[in-house]
Design a protein around this motif. Structure first.
Motif, PDB file in Angstrom:
ATOM      1  N   ALA A 447       0.828  -1.206   0.000  1.00 33.61           N
ATOM      2  CA  ALA A 447       0.000   0.000   0.000  1.00 33.61           C
ATOM      3  C   ALA A 447       0.862   1.256   0.000  1.00 33.61           C
ATOM      4  N   VAL A 448       0.373   2.277  -0.678  1.00 32.06           N
ATOM      5  CA  VAL A 448       1.006   3.597  -0.666  1.00 32.06           C
ATOM      6  C   VAL A 448       0.055   4.546   0.055  1.00 32.06           C
ATOM      7  N   VAL A 449       0.554   5.178   1.118  1.00 37.15           N
ATOM      8  CA  VAL A 449      -0.264   6.079   1.927  1.00 37.15           C
ATOM      9  C   VAL A 449       0.222   7.508   1.729  1.00 37.15           C
ATOM     10  N   LYS A 450      -0.653   8.365   1.242  1.00 36.36           N
ATOM     11  CA  LYS A 450      -0.326   9.782   1.076  1.00 36.36           C
ATOM     12  C   LYS A 450      -0.772  10.540   2.331  1.00 36.36           C
ATOM     13  N   MET A 451       0.173  11.247   2.957  1.00 39.21           N
ATOM     14  CA  MET A 451      -0.125  12.016   4.164  1.00 39.21           C
ATOM     15  C   MET A 451       0.411  13.443   4.042  1.00 39.21           C
ATOM     16  N   THR A 452      -0.325  14.368   4.572  1.00 41.69           N
ATOM     17  CA  THR A 452       0.122  15.766   4.630  1.00 41.69           C
ATOM     18  C   THR A 452      -0.057  16.297   6.043  1.00 41.69           C
ATOM     19  N   LYS A 453       0.824  17.182   6.430  1.00 48.58           N
ATOM     20  CA  LYS A 453       0.786  17.726   7.791  1.00 48.58           C
ATOM     21  C   LYS A 453      -0.512  18.467   8.032  1.00 48.58           C
ATOM     22  N   LYS A 454      -1.090  18.223   9.200  1.00 47.05           N
ATOM     23  CA  LYS A 454      -2.362  18.869   9.545  1.00 47.05           C
ATOM     24  C   LYS A 454      -2.198  20.373   9.632  1.00 47.05           C
ATOM     25  N   LYS A 455      -3.232  21.091   9.205  1.00 47.11           N
ATOM     26  CA  LYS A 455      -3.247  22.539   9.341  1.00 47.11           C
ATOM     27  C   LYS A 455      -3.680  22.918  10.739  1.00 47.11           C
ATOM     28  N   ILE A 456      -2.939  23.788  11.355  1.00 47.42           N
ATOM     29  CA  ILE A 456      -3.269  24.217  12.718  1.00 47.42           C
ATOM     30  C   ILE A 456      -4.257  25.382  12.683  1.00 47.42           C
TER      31      ILE A 456
END
Length: 456
Positions: A447-456
């Protein structure tokens, strides 16, 4: 704890509710969980209890009373002997659906933040899966008759299953393996039996899907003279360009000993991916399924969504293949691996391909990331492609501490992926998970998981 007592050998009639993460059927008897290999969802089966544990039992299928419409006849009779996680008895379109469900099961078990909202994309399958494995590690045993066989251990045992034919293995490598066994006997090379005799215990064969070149590693518990064997083998198979020897004197589960040396031919073979070629030394890591590796790495590139200012950190870089796919799109690629041979290959490949923005070093990713931040060379995107054990705890802590903007997790084990996401999902939004069928006919899921840092 369920206190229902089932006797070993007891026969029951049950209905299979679903498939577990290892491809086994799951049934319940008076709320007692029973794992039934080779049974399929919605089948009614007669089973025989084979094992009891505190919280579950295992059983084998005695008779299929009501068959699934998706049950097919396995093309390879060896599949059931080697592992209960083989699912060759399930029609291929349903195998792809199952691999999405495997992800869902793992997420339901570990429950990372917002897991029920994750986008789980349909599995990308392989139309022609026959012979997809470019490499296999063969264990050796000499029978009482004097004949040497090569194969794999049956699951959970030291019973060696002779593998003289395998539908998922590259045919040429299988032919070479069969001939190699005959030459081991012909030239009376000792075969290690773990007790009385020292000798050759394992061999590894890999074939490039680009050039057809073949590498062989002969692994022995003592020094051996392979000259006559190599001469005859290479005369019969001109595809063989490298023969290496590995001395493995210790009694451990590790395949290799510390020292590997080339004893015949060239040092490396050439493989190709995504329009470029690279070289692999015998012990360097490369995906077992070359065609699907191309699909997988395309998905990694999409998930990174790179720009010219990105500094990409490629943890568990192997021979550098993922990083090379991004090199022309980003400012820099910094890779690391704990296997020195892989790092040497990555450096040599980067130089040969002219990628001056690719840098590789031997070491652990968490230390490299920390050093990059100290030197104000912060990675904007991190790619992790760990072994089946998942991410090192220190690396997770480092990612949580420094929080690079983009994180792409390439997983070969959905259970450790889901477990690792518990901590990572506190910092990152999981945009989607794309499963890729790297190992058709098995329950394993990539599996390839795309993640981006949460916006505060």
């Amino acid at each position: 704890m369920n206190k229902i007592n089932l006797r070993i050998g007891e026969k029951l009639k049950v209905q299979i509710m679903r498939l577990g993460i290892n491809g086994e059927g799951i049934a319940y008897y008076k709320k007692r969980l029973i794992f039934v290999p080779y049974a399929l969802t919605d089948e009614e089966v007669q089973i025989e209890i084979t094992e009891n544990r505190p919280n579950f039992s295992r059983a084998k299928v005695v008779n299929i009373l009501k068959s699934s419409p998706y049950r097919v006849k396995p093309e390879d009779n060896n599949f059931a002997s080697l592992s209960s996680s083989h699912i060759m008895h399930l029609a291929y379109p349903q195998q792809l659906e199952f691999k999405v469900d495997v992800l869902r099961q793992a997420l339901n078990k570990y429950r990372p933040k917002d897991y029920d909202k994750y986008e789980l994309r349909p599995t990308l399958g392989q139309a022609n899966w026959h012979g997809y494995r470019n490499k296999l590690t063969y264990q050796l045993r000499r029978l009482n008759s004097g004949k040497t066989i090569a194969g794999l251990y049956a699951e959970g045992s030291h019973l060696l299953i002779n593998l003289d034919f395998c539908l998922v293995q590259d045919k040429i490598t299988q032919d070479i393996a069969n001939h190699l066994c005959k030459l081991i006997d012909k030239y009376k090379i000792p075969v290690d039996d773990e007790r009385r005799i020292k000798g050759i215990k394992t061999f590894v064969i890999r074939r490039s899907q680009l050039t057809g070149e073949v590498q062989i590693i002969l692994i022995s518990s003592n020094s051996q003279n392979y000259d006559r064997l190599i001469k005859e083998l290479t005369e019969n198979y001109p595809e063989i360009v490298t023969v290496a020897s590995n001395l493995h004197e210790k009694k451990t589960s590790e395949v290799y000993g510390e020292k590997t040396e080339i004893i015949w031919g060239q040092e490396k073979i050439t493989e190709g991916l995504l329009g470029y070629d690279f070289e692999l030394s015998p012990r360097a890591f490369f995906q077992l399924n070359t065609k699907q590796a191309e699909v997988l790495y395309h998905e990694v590139i999409k998930a990174v969504n790179a720009n010219k200012e990105d500094r990409v950190l490629d943890a568990y870089c192997g021979s550098g293949t993922i990083g090379f796919a991004l090199a022309k799109k980003v400012k820099s690629v910094h890779g690391m691996d704990i296997v020195p041979e892989s790092v040497e290959d990555a450096r040599a490949n980067a130089a040969r391909l002219g990628f001056k923005n690719c840098h590789y070093e031997t070491g652990r990713a968490e230390k490299v990331i920390a050093n990059m931040y100290k030197s104000n060379q912060r990675p904007t995107a991190v790619i992790v492609d760990p072994p089946r054990t998942g991410l090192d705890e220190q690396l997770i802590e480092t990612l949580v501490k420094f929080q690079p903007e983009k994180l792409v997790y390439v997983s070969c084990n959905v259970s450790t992926l889901a477990k690792d996401l518990v901590a990572l999902s506190e910092i990152y939004d999981v945009n989607y998970i794309q499963s890729v069928d790297m190992f058709p006919q098995t329950a394993r899921c990539e599996a390839v998981v795309k993640m981006t840092k949460k916006k505060i």
